[in-house]
Structures are given as C-alpha cells and as structure tokens.
Design a protein around this motif. Sequence first.
Motif, PDB file in Angstrom:
ATOM      1  N   ASN A  98       0.808  -1.219   0.000  1.00  0.00           N
ATOM      2  CA  ASN A  98       0.000   0.000   0.000  1.00  0.00           C
ATOM      3  C   ASN A  98       0.842   1.269   0.000  1.00  0.00           C
ATOM      4  O   ASN A  98       0.319   2.364   0.146  1.00  0.00           O
ATOM      5  N   ARG A  99       2.153   1.176  -0.193  1.00  0.00           N
ATOM      6  CA  ARG A  99       3.022   2.346  -0.301  1.00  0.00           C
ATOM      7  C   ARG A  99       3.136   2.755  -1.755  1.00  0.00           C
ATOM      8  O   ARG A  99       3.533   1.977  -2.601  1.00  0.00           O
ATOM      9  N   ILE A 100       2.764   3.988  -2.056  1.00  0.00           N
ATOM     10  CA  ILE A 100       2.852   4.501  -3.419  1.00  0.00           C
ATOM     11  C   ILE A 100       3.877   5.636  -3.430  1.00  0.00           C
ATOM     12  O   ILE A 100       3.930   6.450  -2.515  1.00  0.00           O
ATOM     13  N   LYS A 101       4.708   5.652  -4.445  1.00  0.00           N
ATOM     14  CA  LYS A 101       5.760   6.662  -4.580  1.00  0.00           C
ATOM     15  C   LYS A 101       5.467   7.506  -5.804  1.00  0.00           C
ATOM     16  O   LYS A 101       5.252   6.974  -6.892  1.00  0.00           O
ATOM     17  N   LEU A 102       5.428   8.827  -5.623  1.00  0.00           N
ATOM     18  CA  LEU A 102       5.200   9.748  -6.728  1.00  0.00           C
ATOM     19  C   LEU A 102       6.472  10.557  -6.972  1.00  0.00           C
ATOM     20  O   LEU A 102       7.049  11.095  -6.030  1.00  0.00           O
ATOM     21  N   VAL A 103       6.897  10.651  -8.213  1.00  0.00           N
ATOM     22  CA  VAL A 103       8.060  11.450  -8.582  1.00  0.00           C
ATOM     23  C   VAL A 103       7.595  12.497  -9.585  1.00  0.00           C
ATOM     24  O   VAL A 103       7.036  12.167 -10.628  1.00  0.00           O
ATOM     25  N   ILE A 104       7.810  13.762  -9.251  1.00  0.00           N
ATOM     26  CA  ILE A 104       7.369  14.874 -10.107  1.00  0.00           C
ATOM     27  C   ILE A 104       8.595  15.461 -10.804  1.00  0.00           C
ATOM     28  O   ILE A 104       9.354  16.215 -10.210  1.00  0.00           O
ATOM     29  N   PRO A 105       8.820  15.094 -12.083  1.00  0.00           N
ATOM     30  CA  PRO A 105      10.027  15.527 -12.789  1.00  0.00           C
ATOM     31  C   PRO A 105      10.189  17.035 -12.900  1.00  0.00           C
ATOM     32  O   PRO A 105      11.294  17.559 -12.814  1.00  0.00           O
ATOM     33  N   LYS A 106       9.082  17.791 -13.094  1.00  0.00           N
ATOM     34  CA  LYS A 106       9.186  19.242 -13.262  1.00  0.00           C
ATOM     35  C   LYS A 106       9.733  19.940 -12.022  1.00  0.00           C
ATOM     36  O   LYS A 106      10.196  21.066 -12.100  1.00  0.00           O
ATOM     37  N   LYS A 107       9.642  19.300 -10.896  1.00  0.00           N
ATOM     38  CA  LYS A 107      10.113  19.912  -9.654  1.00  0.00           C
ATOM     39  C   LYS A 107      11.411  19.245  -9.205  1.00  0.00           C
ATOM     40  O   LYS A 107      11.554  18.805  -8.064  1.00  0.00           O
ATOM     41  N   SER A 108      12.369  19.133 -10.138  1.00  0.00           N
ATOM     42  CA  SER A 108      13.674  18.533  -9.867  1.00  0.00           C
ATOM     43  C   SER A 108      13.539  17.142  -9.265  1.00  0.00           C
ATOM     44  O   SER A 108      14.183  16.798  -8.283  1.00  0.00           O
ATOM     45  N   ASN A 109      12.670  16.355  -9.868  1.00  0.00           N
ATOM     46  CA  ASN A 109      12.428  14.992  -9.417  1.00  0.00           C
ATOM     47  C   ASN A 109      12.010  14.917  -7.952  1.00  0.00           C
ATOM     48  O   ASN A 109      12.445  14.054  -7.201  1.00  0.00           O
ATOM     49  N   TYR A 110      11.158  15.842  -7.549  1.00  0.00           N
ATOM     50  CA  TYR A 110      10.608  15.841  -6.199  1.00  0.00           C
ATOM     51  C   TYR A 110       9.894  14.505  -5.974  1.00  0.00           C
ATOM     52  O   TYR A 110       9.099  14.057  -6.790  1.00  0.00           O
ATOM     53  N   THR A 111      10.216  13.851  -4.882  1.00  0.00           N
ATOM     54  CA  THR A 111       9.644  12.552  -4.570  1.00  0.00           C
ATOM     55  C   THR A 111       8.834  12.623  -3.295  1.00  0.00           C
ATOM     56  O   THR A 111       9.260  13.232  -2.312  1.00  0.00           O
ATOM     57  N   VAL A 112       7.683  12.022  -3.316  1.00  0.00           N
ATOM     58  CA  VAL A 112       6.859  11.933  -2.116  1.00  0.00           C
ATOM     59  C   VAL A 112       6.309  10.513  -2.045  1.00  0.00           C
ATOM     60  O   VAL A 112       6.014   9.900  -3.069  1.00  0.00           O
ATOM     61  N   GLU A 113       6.247   9.967  -0.839  1.00  0.00           N
ATOM     62  CA  GLU A 113       5.686   8.642  -0.648  1.00  0.00           C
ATOM     63  C   GLU A 113       4.458   8.745   0.238  1.00  0.00           C
ATOM     64  O   GLU A 113       4.463   9.447   1.242  1.00  0.00           O
ATOM     65  N   TYR A 114       3.420   8.055  -0.167  1.00  0.00           N
ATOM     66  CA  TYR A 114       2.187   8.004   0.594  1.00  0.00           C
ATOM     67  C   TYR A 114       1.874   6.562   0.971  1.00  0.00           C
ATOM     68  O   TYR A 114       2.235   5.639   0.250  1.00  0.00           O
ATOM     69  N   MET A 115       1.174   6.416   2.061  1.00  0.00           N
ATOM     70  CA  MET A 115       0.597   5.132   2.391  1.00  0.00           C
ATOM     71  C   MET A 115      -0.883   5.240   2.034  1.00  0.00           C
ATOM     72  O   MET A 115      -1.544   6.208   2.417  1.00  0.00           O
ATOM     73  N   ILE A 116      -1.381   4.307   1.269  1.00  0.00           N
ATOM     74  CA  ILE A 116      -2.800   4.304   0.946  1.00  0.00           C
ATOM     75  C   ILE A 116      -3.514   3.714   2.157  1.00  0.00           C
ATOM     76  O   ILE A 116      -3.424   2.524   2.428  1.00  0.00           O
ATOM     77  N   GLU A 117      -4.183   4.580   2.898  1.00  0.00           N
ATOM     78  CA  GLU A 117      -4.903   4.137   4.093  1.00  0.00           C
ATOM     79  C   GLU A 117      -6.093   3.274   3.693  1.00  0.00           C
ATOM     80  O   GLU A 117      -6.356   2.265   4.313  1.00  0.00           O
ATOM     81  N   ASN A 118      -6.839   3.732   2.698  1.00  0.00           N
ATOM     82  CA  ASN A 118      -7.923   2.922   2.153  1.00  0.00           C
ATOM     83  C   ASN A 118      -8.264   3.432   0.766  1.00  0.00           C
ATOM     84  O   ASN A 118      -8.016   4.579   0.433  1.00  0.00           O
ATOM     85  N   VAL A 119      -8.798   2.544  -0.021  1.00  0.00           N
ATOM     86  CA  VAL A 119      -9.249   2.904  -1.364  1.00  0.00           C
ATOM     87  C   VAL A 119     -10.501   2.092  -1.649  1.00  0.00           C
ATOM     88  O   VAL A 119     -10.563   0.896  -1.374  1.00  0.00           O
ATOM     89  N   GLY A 120     -11.524   2.786  -2.128  1.00  0.00           N
ATOM     90  CA  GLY A 120     -12.781   2.134  -2.477  1.00  0.00           C
ATOM     91  C   GLY A 120     -13.207   2.573  -3.858  1.00  0.00           C
ATOM     92  O   GLY A 120     -12.430   3.165  -4.610  1.00  0.00           O
ATOM     93  N   ASP A 121     -14.443   2.298  -4.186  1.00  0.00           N
ATOM     94  CA  ASP A 121     -14.941   2.671  -5.501  1.00  0.00           C
ATOM     95  C   ASP A 121     -14.950   4.178  -5.701  1.00  0.00           C
ATOM     96  O   ASP A 121     -14.688   4.668  -6.790  1.00  0.00           O
ATOM     97  N   ASN A 122     -15.253   4.937  -4.641  1.00  0.00           N
ATOM     98  CA  ASN A 122     -15.414   6.384  -4.793  1.00  0.00           C
ATOM     99  C   ASN A 122     -14.557   7.227  -3.866  1.00  0.00           C
ATOM    100  O   ASN A 122     -14.573   8.446  -3.965  1.00  0.00           O
TER     101      ASN A 122
END
Length: 159
Positions: A98-122
């Motif tokens: 449930n750990r997702i890593k986002l890398v934003i190239p436009k911001k000098s490869n700014y990296t942020v990691e989130y834990m998906i607490e929950n995900v449902g249909d909506n």
Amino acid sequence: MRKLLLLPLMLVLSLTSCKDDDEVVDLNQSAYKEQIQGNWKKELSTFRYYDASNALIYEEKDETIVNFDFNEEYARVGHYQLEPDSVVYSFPYPERPNRIKLVIPKKSNYTVEYMIENVGDNTMVFKEDNKQNATFNDGTTDRTAARMETIHNLSRREL
C-alpha cells in the motif's frame, strides 16, 4: 453452584466467539494499482502536528482542490486552475503493497511517498508521515512539533 457460575461464563464466551469479524481485504501491488486507476479529486488535506509523546498538539485543514489522474503508467497531478504535472508513480516495496511513490520531474524529481490508508470505488485516503521537527504557526507564534503527518482525502471525479 459451580454449574450456575459456569453458565454466565459460557454465555459470554459464546457471544464473543461468534462475533462477525470485519472482512480484511489484503491487496497486492497490482490490485492497488488497479483500484486507483481513474480520475480523483483531493478535496481535503489535514495536517497534524504531534509532540514527543505522540500527543496531537495542533491540526489544520486545507481544502485546495488538486486533481489526480492515474492510468496504467503515469499520473497527472495538478491544481484545478494550473497545468498538471506528469508524475511517475510506482509501488516500490513488495512487502508493503500500500506504499505509493510519486516522482514529479518538473520539480527537480521531487519525490513523495504516501501510504494508501484505504481505497474504495469512490474514495481514497493517502497518508504521509512527512516531517520530523516540523514548524507550524498556531495563529500567534511559530512552534515546533516532534513530527507532522498529512492525510489527503480524495473522491472519484465525474468527467
């Protein structure tokens, strides 16, 4: 007399042992990736500040809308009035699906990691433990917390 004492004990045990447990869904990385596909809108971020004993000392909320559009290979993330950034995302830890890593190239490869607490249909909730010794302003003065966490609440967008 002993039989009378056993009767309430057996009743308590039977009630607690027959209780329905909430079904726990154990998603793997590909299941999480499939669940998050689509268009999401972050409607609320909550910033929580904790002291060294892990007691909540301050909380603030931000209702700035940010769109997250996930497809199979990348995501687009941006405020509703701005051009979204293309973001590379991944699930880099097989042991923590449930750990997702986002890398934003436009911001000098700014990296942020989130834990998906929950995900449902909506709905989906991301959590980020992002700062040790975080500074915040409580309305009168700057203060320092031992740690800060951010919780993002998202809802599926209608297109």
